[in-house]
Design an enzyme around this catalytic site. Sequence first.
Site, PDB file in Angstrom:
ATOM      1  N   ASP A 478     -12.064 -28.523 -62.072  1.00 51.06           N
ATOM      2  CA  ASP A 478     -11.665 -27.131 -62.288  1.00 51.06           C
ATOM      3  C   ASP A 478     -10.870 -26.583 -61.104  1.00 51.06           C
ATOM      4  OD1 ASP A 478     -11.536 -24.700 -63.588  1.00 51.06           O
ATOM      5  OD2 ASP A 478     -13.684 -24.561 -63.948  1.00 51.06           O
ATOM      6  N   ASP A 569     -10.488 -21.012 -71.806  1.00 50.05           N
ATOM      7  CA  ASP A 569     -11.886 -20.580 -71.792  1.00 50.05           C
ATOM      8  C   ASP A 569     -12.233 -19.829 -73.065  1.00 50.05           C
ATOM      9  OD1 ASP A 569     -12.535 -21.705 -69.436  1.00 50.05           O
ATOM     10  OD2 ASP A 569     -12.573 -19.868 -68.246  1.00 50.05           O
TER      11      ASP A 569
HETATM   12  C1  GLA Z   1     -13.993 -21.895 -65.276  1.00 51.02           C
HETATM   13  C2  GLA Z   1     -13.856 -22.872 -66.410  1.00 51.02           C
HETATM   14  C3  GLA Z   1     -15.066 -22.757 -67.300  1.00 51.02           C
HETATM   15  C4  GLA Z   1     -16.309 -23.038 -66.488  1.00 51.02           C
HETATM   16  C5  GLA Z   1     -16.384 -22.112 -65.290  1.00 51.02           C
HETATM   17  C6  GLA Z   1     -17.508 -22.521 -64.363  1.00 51.02           C
HETATM   18  O1  GLA Z   1     -13.968 -20.616 -65.753  1.00 51.02           O
HETATM   19  O2  GLA Z   1     -12.683 -22.637 -67.125  1.00 51.02           O
HETATM   20  O3  GLA Z   1     -14.969 -23.644 -68.381  1.00 51.02           O
HETATM   21  O4  GLA Z   1     -16.304 -24.372 -66.083  1.00 51.02           O
HETATM   22  O5  GLA Z   1     -15.184 -22.143 -64.552  1.00 51.02           O
HETATM   23  O6  GLA Z   1     -17.562 -21.715 -63.251  1.00 51.02           O
END
Ligand code: GLA
Length: 924
Positions: A478, A569
Amino acid sequence: MIQIKDNKFVLNTKNTTYCFEISDTGHAMHRYYGKRVRFLPNLSDFDVIRQKREFITGNSIAYDKDHQALAMEDECLEISGSGKGDLRSPFISLVFADGSRTVDFIYDSCTLEKGTAERKTLPGSYGEEADVLTVSFVEKYYKVRLNIVYTVYEEENVITRYADLINEGSDPVRVERILSLQLDLPDSGYEGIFFDGAWAREMHSYHTSLAHGMHVSRSYTGTSSNRANPFFMVARPQTNEDRGECFGFNLIYSGNHMEITDANAYGKIRIQSGINEEGFAYILKPGDTFEAPEAVMSFSDSGLNALSHNMHFFVREHIVRGEWKYKDRPILLNSWEAAYFKFDEAKLLKLAKRASDAGIELFVMDDGWFGERDDDTKSLGDWVVNKKKLPGGLSGLADKINKLGLSFGLWVEPEMVNVNSDLYEEHPDWCLANPKRDHSEGRNQRVLDLSRKEVREYIIDTMSRVFSSANIAYVKWDMNRIFSDVYSGSARAGSVIVVDETGTHEVVNEEAISQHQGEVAHRYVLGLYEIMGALTEKFPHILFEGCASGGNRFDLGILCYFPQIWASDNTDPICRAEIQQGYSYGYPLETMGAHVSASPNHQTLRRTQLRTRFAVAAFGSLGYECNLNDFTKEQMDEIKDEIAVYKKYREIFQHGKFFRGGMGPLADLVPISDATSVLFNPTGVGNITEWTIATRYGTKAVGLMLKKLVAPNTQNMRYFPKGLEENTEYHFFNHELTYDIRDFGDLVNTVTPIHVKQDSLLMDLLAKKVKLPAETEDYTAYGSLLMSAGVALKQNFSGTGYNENVRYDQDFSGKLFFIEDVDEEVLKEKGAEATPEPEVTEAELAELAAEAEGENVSSQETVEEEAPAAVENTEEYEITDEESEEAEEEDDNEDDESDEEYEDDEDDSDEEYEESEETDGDNN
Ligand code: GLA
């Protein structure tokens, strides 16, 4: 194939031709890019396409005294500089040691090779069979060389190009702009289709006329960004999904980029892309080379779907590499929306058990497993397992997960640090920040300075330790903030190489630090590639999934290392359909992580049916991201069924040929309706999403029809499959399903013997016992009929009656269809192997089909008639008097508005999802 003759260059792919020639002034003049054409063997017919000019145009600048009619501002050029009369957006801007800014590159030489070579700092496309043409130019007065390298991928109809700039002089040169793509076309009658967006709203397509002026789409987030994806298209206004001329462009780069279209005063257009010049300035030292990212170009004369196929097959064959190329991606369960930061081993194992029972193959532990990471304010950088949550460490958990029959994966965010962490305490100077200023933070975190060698080494070491500490099969990588206050105090940016009698040393030059700040954002990306390269090489079995707050870094640079990327997301299927459709223009489906999540959805609070959530997520690398322990037995049964469907058709979903239905992003240019509402738009544009994914040669396909909102009294809908063989006989059928009577509200009273109050326990009880049979679509027909006439689906529910032959599609309803080659089905029934996908080209297939037609060969002879599929659950429902009385009593005792959850018969879980604090605003 590349043909070169008398300084004329012709680059051919299967269906396209790209050509240019060197003028007598030494400039590379672009002559044509489009549908494949045939030239005379000696290329003397370049005369036909060469621009004619005897006198200068109006008040334009004449190039030099010997070329009084040559106006650089009205030529189609492969590369352009500045100061010689070209007023359009330059390809390259340089400042020489004497302050001069005029740039004029002249042809020097060329080479032709087979097979691509690796570049030193940047990832790129690859292919052993590709033809590679390097055209070398030198600046007319200063010792700087510019190599433009073209690679031709014949089968995929893709041509790429990149630029290497080499300082052959003895003074540094300041590079203020160096792009990757430049395509000058002789007329500007095009629409541009770009993809903008934001967090949870990625890849929104919009179109704009390019006929006049300049259009710039760009990212300045430090990443390729959700604000503007580097993929874009340029199309004739009449182009739609299946017809018309269009170009597609992309960039193999993950940092700041820009895409420019510039229509000139004479009706020509320049199309460019490359590194965003904002904040960029690179000091190219004597002897050094600057590598500009590789740009990707493709053309189709048969609409956007065909253009996407070029892009998809190119990405699969020439971008994605390593073990996961063409390998089936596992169905995963991700813990994020199921638990957020609030979990321990027991909770994860319970979730994993449920996942395993449902047929899920991989369990992914998301954020929250390290340091004191109970929210997003701390511990990024401290990659040590939290023993309170996971007493057995990563290996303890992984072993248990493996015992449940699942492989194990985890989340990391290695490029970041929280100020509240041990790492920051130890190395406050390791992040991109100017120590003299207050830092503007994003998600309470800072970006590590990947231009520094020691930071890159730290990340590679730490991640290597984590990845080898347990049986890790998958990593979600990420990157959750965009850049601000970009400043590096690093030795790298301000270093000079000193050679003395004791050897070669890298010495920090404080003064130089200030001069090199314009390189930092780019050096960050190079640092990232170095890290990704080292780790993917070291851990080739791990399936890496890129992520940056969802789709804030969805690009070809990342895909050179990680074969898939978390697309957004936002897991709401209605939003996701638009987001995934946006990506599908440039990227194949398996590169998009797509998950089924809870309803109401955590990003939109929209309620949708499980089958809709599945139907959309199936068009990607499927996962689940929800607390399966809170699902009822009925829902789990549905999930099991859907997972089985995905496994059965996984090969198609993940490796097939994808088609969008409808008219595409330019639809609103065509006057289709006077209606102001999508609901009353008879073409369904904007309201209906129609997709088909077929095997490459059309032996099987899966389709989706997704309706956003119900339009009253629209009785008939047709689904038009695509990608089938015209003369193959197919079995077309829908995914078997039943309807829940609660969806009919108090309409059930029109058929029930007793009165059933809406939203009552009695209704719930009834709903458990009685499922309404859903419509069956079951037909056999040739591909030509299915594709051209469409499949007239069962009549829609319209308030005038209902039986098992009525389609009931409420708002947000998505349904799947399956299309299978009848011959293959018969073979399978007989226990024989299904026919393998033919190893022949589509053209050869077409020939064979034509031949077969000539001989009047009919496959019908071998096909037995299909029995009509049985309608499920048609038996009358019965409720005993006791049950009815019991329920009525309960109803009276309870509040009438009761909306109690269904109990899962088998499940003893009483855990509830209660994450309101954590989910408030910080779930990105
Ligand atoms: C980001 C990612 C999510 C999740 C969060 C965790 O927002 O896009 O899918 O993994 O971080 O903190």
